[in-house]
Design a protein around this motif. Structure first.
Motif, mmCIF file in Angstrom:
data_model
loop_
_atom_site.group_PDB
_atom_site.id
_atom_site.type_symbol
_atom_site.label_atom_id
_atom_site.label_comp_id
_atom_site.label_asym_id
_atom_site.label_seq_id
_atom_site.Cartn_x
_atom_site.Cartn_y
_atom_site.Cartn_z
ATOM 1 N N SER A 267 5.345 16.731 -19.926
ATOM 2 C CA SER A 267 6.673 16.281 -19.518
ATOM 3 C C SER A 267 6.472 15.233 -18.430
ATOM 4 N N VAL A 268 6.985 14.022 -18.666
ATOM 5 C CA VAL A 268 6.754 12.927 -17.723
ATOM 6 C C VAL A 268 8.079 12.523 -17.086
ATOM 7 N N HIS A 269 8.098 12.527 -15.771
ATOM 8 C CA HIS A 269 9.322 12.128 -15.089
ATOM 9 C C HIS A 269 9.565 10.636 -15.275
ATOM 10 N N GLN A 270 10.805 10.293 -15.639
ATOM 11 C CA GLN A 270 11.156 8.871 -15.819
ATOM 12 C C GLN A 270 11.420 8.281 -14.441
ATOM 13 N N CYS B 102 -2.353 9.455 -9.370
ATOM 14 C CA CYS B 102 -1.683 10.290 -10.364
ATOM 15 C C CYS B 102 -2.100 9.893 -11.783
ATOM 16 N N ALA B 103 -2.408 8.612 -11.969
ATOM 17 C CA ALA B 103 -2.874 8.181 -13.291
ATOM 18 C C ALA B 103 -4.178 8.891 -13.638
ATOM 19 N N SER B 104 -5.084 9.009 -12.648
ATOM 20 C CA SER B 104 -6.331 9.735 -12.945
ATOM 21 C C SER B 104 -6.066 11.218 -13.126
ATOM 22 N N PHE C 87 1.065 14.868 -9.313
ATOM 23 C CA PHE C 87 1.844 13.918 -8.511
ATOM 24 C C PHE C 87 0.949 13.034 -7.657
ATOM 25 N N SER C 88 1.550 11.931 -7.200
ATOM 26 C CA SER C 88 0.844 10.950 -6.373
ATOM 27 C C SER C 88 0.799 11.420 -4.929
ATOM 28 N N GLY C 89 -0.227 10.970 -4.200
ATOM 29 C CA GLY C 89 -0.294 11.270 -2.774
ATOM 30 C C GLY C 89 0.504 10.286 -1.935
ATOM 31 N N ASP C 90 0.733 9.075 -2.470
ATOM 32 C CA ASP C 90 1.270 8.012 -1.615
ATOM 33 C C ASP C 90 2.687 7.572 -1.965
ATOM 34 N N LYS C 91 3.412 8.412 -2.701
ATOM 35 C CA LYS C 91 4.834 8.119 -2.913
ATOM 36 C C LYS C 91 5.630 9.013 -1.948
ATOM 37 N N GLN D 292 -3.377 7.174 -0.970
ATOM 38 C CA GLN D 292 -3.454 7.103 -2.431
ATOM 39 C C GLN D 292 -4.309 8.259 -2.929
ATOM 40 N N ALA D 293 -3.713 9.111 -3.729
ATOM 41 C CA ALA D 293 -4.417 10.259 -4.286
ATOM 42 C C ALA D 293 -3.572 10.790 -5.425
ATOM 43 N N GLY D 294 -4.184 11.640 -6.242
ATOM 44 C CA GLY D 294 -3.432 12.325 -7.287
ATOM 45 C C GLY D 294 -3.690 13.806 -7.125
ATOM 46 N N ALA E 2 3.516 18.946 -16.192
ATOM 47 C CA ALA E 2 4.632 18.120 -15.729
ATOM 48 C C ALA E 2 4.122 17.039 -14.790
ATOM 49 N N ASP E 3 4.188 15.789 -15.268
ATOM 50 C CA ASP E 3 3.841 14.651 -14.411
ATOM 51 C C ASP E 3 5.114 14.264 -13.670
ATOM 52 N N ILE E 4 5.241 14.749 -12.418
ATOM 53 C CA ILE E 4 6.477 14.460 -11.672
ATOM 54 C C ILE E 4 6.357 13.164 -10.877
ATOM 55 N N GLY E 5 5.156 12.630 -10.783
ATOM 56 C CA GLY E 5 4.991 11.295 -10.184
ATOM 57 C C GLY E 5 5.108 11.249 -8.676
ATOM 58 N N SER E 6 6.328 11.473 -8.185
ATOM 59 C CA SER E 6 6.607 11.067 -6.803
ATOM 60 C C SER E 6 5.996 11.950 -5.728
ATOM 61 N N GLY E 7 5.726 13.208 -6.012
ATOM 62 C CA GLY E 7 5.107 14.041 -4.998
ATOM 63 C C GLY E 7 6.066 14.645 -3.988
ATOM 64 N N GLY F 83 0.790 -1.232 0.000
ATOM 65 C CA GLY F 83 0.000 0.000 0.000
ATOM 66 C C GLY F 83 0.819 1.277 0.000
ATOM 67 N N ARG F 84 2.075 1.199 -0.436
ATOM 68 C CA ARG F 84 2.960 2.384 -0.465
ATOM 69 C C ARG F 84 3.060 3.047 0.904
ATOM 70 N N ALA F 85 2.809 4.365 1.004
ATOM 71 C CA ALA F 85 3.086 5.056 2.272
ATOM 72 C C ALA F 85 2.089 4.641 3.357
ATOM 73 N N GLU G 152 6.357 3.332 -19.021
ATOM 74 C CA GLU G 152 5.452 2.481 -18.245
ATOM 75 C C GLU G 152 5.917 2.582 -16.804
ATOM 76 N N ILE G 153 5.014 3.006 -15.911
ATOM 77 C CA ILE G 153 5.403 3.241 -14.529
ATOM 78 C C ILE G 153 5.380 1.943 -13.718
ATOM 79 N N GLY G 154 4.619 0.971 -14.156
ATOM 80 C CA GLY G 154 4.470 -0.260 -13.373
ATOM 81 C C GLY G 154 2.987 -0.529 -13.197
ATOM 82 N N ALA H 43 1.269 -1.914 -15.227
ATOM 83 C CA ALA H 43 0.707 -1.685 -16.557
ATOM 84 C C ALA H 43 0.156 -0.282 -16.742
ATOM 85 N N PHE H 44 0.693 0.682 -16.000
ATOM 86 C CA PHE H 44 0.334 2.074 -16.246
ATOM 87 C C PHE H 44 1.275 2.621 -17.304
ATOM 88 N N ARG H 45 0.737 2.749 -18.532
ATOM 89 C CA ARG H 45 1.554 3.235 -19.629
ATOM 90 C C ARG H 45 1.023 4.580 -20.090
#
Ligand SMILES: *Cc1c(COP(=O)(O)O)cnc(C)c1O
Length: 447
Positions: free
Chosen positions: A206-209, A134-136, A276-280, A286-288, A235-240, A84-86, A160-162, A164-166
């Motif tokens: 712009s998507v963070h790798q 973050c996907a939503s 960015f994601s809420g739970d990284k 879990q949130a975006g 900018a999709d930075i992903g990690s938050g 469940g991440r964080a 692809e972030i994992g 199957a989120f592409r």
């Protein structure tokens, strides 16, 4: 039998040639498993169908252990996707909350207003909107700002972030048209400019790798350069990570953060929206989060998908708690940062205390052959962030693989195996969980 719970003797004997016991009788025999009667009936049926009546207790326990339950994370992976991440806390009492009530006026309010304001303040944005993940967030932003038009992305960022989120698949679902720009390893501003001459481009993405690195002969176009193109830069930075200066910590930013992009600095560099994601690295539920220019945030909020992707009150409350801790600069109140920020000597001391406690109960009492050893370990941030980065940590090593026993403990404990040894990394184990860890290790080592 007079009234009491039926016991195993009621079940009839397997393989005895007798008729199988009734489903109901077998179900009642596992009533003490803790499963609701309906699920006991399902387990009983399954046991009869598969001729496993003799192990129906075990089947009931397996079913019980499939339910969501707190676990102890001894893997050393701070954001463990399987766990469940964080880690976040939520209140345990049933209660109403002013999710959509304006307490000042008594009128209907917006569930987004306050949480959006706090999120915006926390990263220096004009406005923010919270969705399920973050996907939503990416889907809503593309649907809201670029549906039926083009969204330009560097070929090096079609990731692809994992799970199957592409990125290209999400873009397709949003109704925006993917305009691929440049090459896998090098994409220049001039590549974007050429794309503008041939396509109707509404936004640049712009998507963070997050989870991999391209090294060698590479070139990426900076957000600052993208901002000169004249369309909104997403900018999709992903990690938050909220702020690269980590003002909520007592000291400087930890080395393992390296060049991880942060929301505040990405906005300052010229992004119109950051996602960015809420739970990284944010360390919340879990949130975006969609943060940036007010007009764009509001445009996304008006899209019909915003309703479908809105968070529930529990998520809003947990996110609010997390963001308020940032505003208080109180990293101890954010479990992720508390774990991440503990010094290696402190983790080592805790590991030593756990080890001492177990070795004391060693029957042989032979100090030359301790049952567990303290070892230095490498924790990792996890959650598909910061590939290759480690946080120096410490833990307990057991000379053989006891991960199954640990996983089967009342409070399941997840550890990892390395070279045939079980390693329990203490960085991800809260001090309050140490007694359980000690009991589980004791039980596994003294069968
Ligand atoms: C993790 C990640 C996502 C997906 O975030 P979820 O909150 O899991 O939906 C999207 N983009 C980037 C860059 C990520 O790192």
């Amino acid at each position: 039998m007079t009234g009491g719970k039926p016991d195993a003797s009621d079940r009839g004997q397997p393989n005895s040639g007798n008729r199988p016991p009734s489903v109901d009788r077998l179900a009642r025999s596992i009533a003490s498993s803790g499963l609701p009667h309906t699920l006991c009936v399902e387990v009983a049926r399954e046991a009869i169908d598969s001729q496993q009546i003799d192990i129906v207790d075990q089947l009931a326990r397996i079913r019980l252990r499939q339910l969501l339950t707190p676990v102890i994370n001894a893997t050393g992976t701070l954001l463990h996707t399987n766990l469940g991440r964080a880690p976040v806390s939520i209140r345990s009492q049933a209660t109403f909350a002013n999710v959509e009530l304006d307490l000042a006026t008594g009128a209907r309010g917006s569930r987004q207003r306050t949480i959006g304001d706090i999120a915006a303040t926390a990263c220096g944005a004009e406005a923010a909107l919270v969705v399920n993940n973050c996907a939503s967030a990416l889907m809503l932003v593309l649907a809201g700002l670029a549906s039926g038009r083009g969204a330009a992305v560097s070929r090096g960022e079609l990731v692809e972030i994992g799970g199957a989120f592409r990125v290209p698949d999400v873009m397709k679902q949003s109704g925006a048209q993917l305009v691929e720009v440049g090459t896998t390893n090098r994409t220049r501003l001039s590549d974007f400019a050429s794309a503008f001459r041939v396509a109707d481009i509404a936004v640049v993405l712009s998507v963070h790798q997050s989870n991999y690195k391209i090294s060698g002969f590479t070139e990426q176009t900076s957000v600052t350069d993208l901002a000169t193109l004249g369309v909104p830069v997403i900018a999709d930075i992903g990690s938050g990570l909220l702020d690269s200066g980590c003002p909520w910590l007592d000291g400087p930013p930890p080395a393992w953060l390296a060049e991880e992009p942060a929301a505040r600095q990405t906005l300052e560099a010229g992004a119109d929206l950051v996602l960015f994601s809420g739970d990284k690295l944010l360390g919340g539920p879990q949130a975006g989060i969609i943060a940036g220019r007010r007009d764009l945030v509001e445009q996304c909020g008006r899209h019909p998908l915003a309703r479908a992707l809105r968070p529930g009150g529990l998520v809003i409350e947990a996110l609010q708690q997390t963001l308020l801790a940032y505003l208080e600069r109180d990293h101890e109140a954010i479990p992720f940062w508390k774990m991440a920020n503990e010094s290696q000597p402190s983790v080592r001391n805790r590991a030593q205390a756990v080890a001492d406690s177990i070795n004391r109960t060693n029957e042989t009492g032979d100090p030359a052959h301790p049952m567990v050893k303290v070892v230095d370990t490498d924790s990792v941030p996890g959650g598909g962030t910061l590939p290759g980065r480690t946080i120096a940590s410490a833990g307990i090593a057991v000379a053989r693989d006891i991960t199954e026993q640990l996983r089967n403990w009342d409070v399941p404990i997840v550890a990892r195996v390395q070279d045939g040894r079980t390693i329990c990394d203490l960085r991800t184990v809260d001090p309050s969980q140490e007694p359980d860890l000690i009991d589980a290790l004791d039980a596994a080592l003294h069968p």
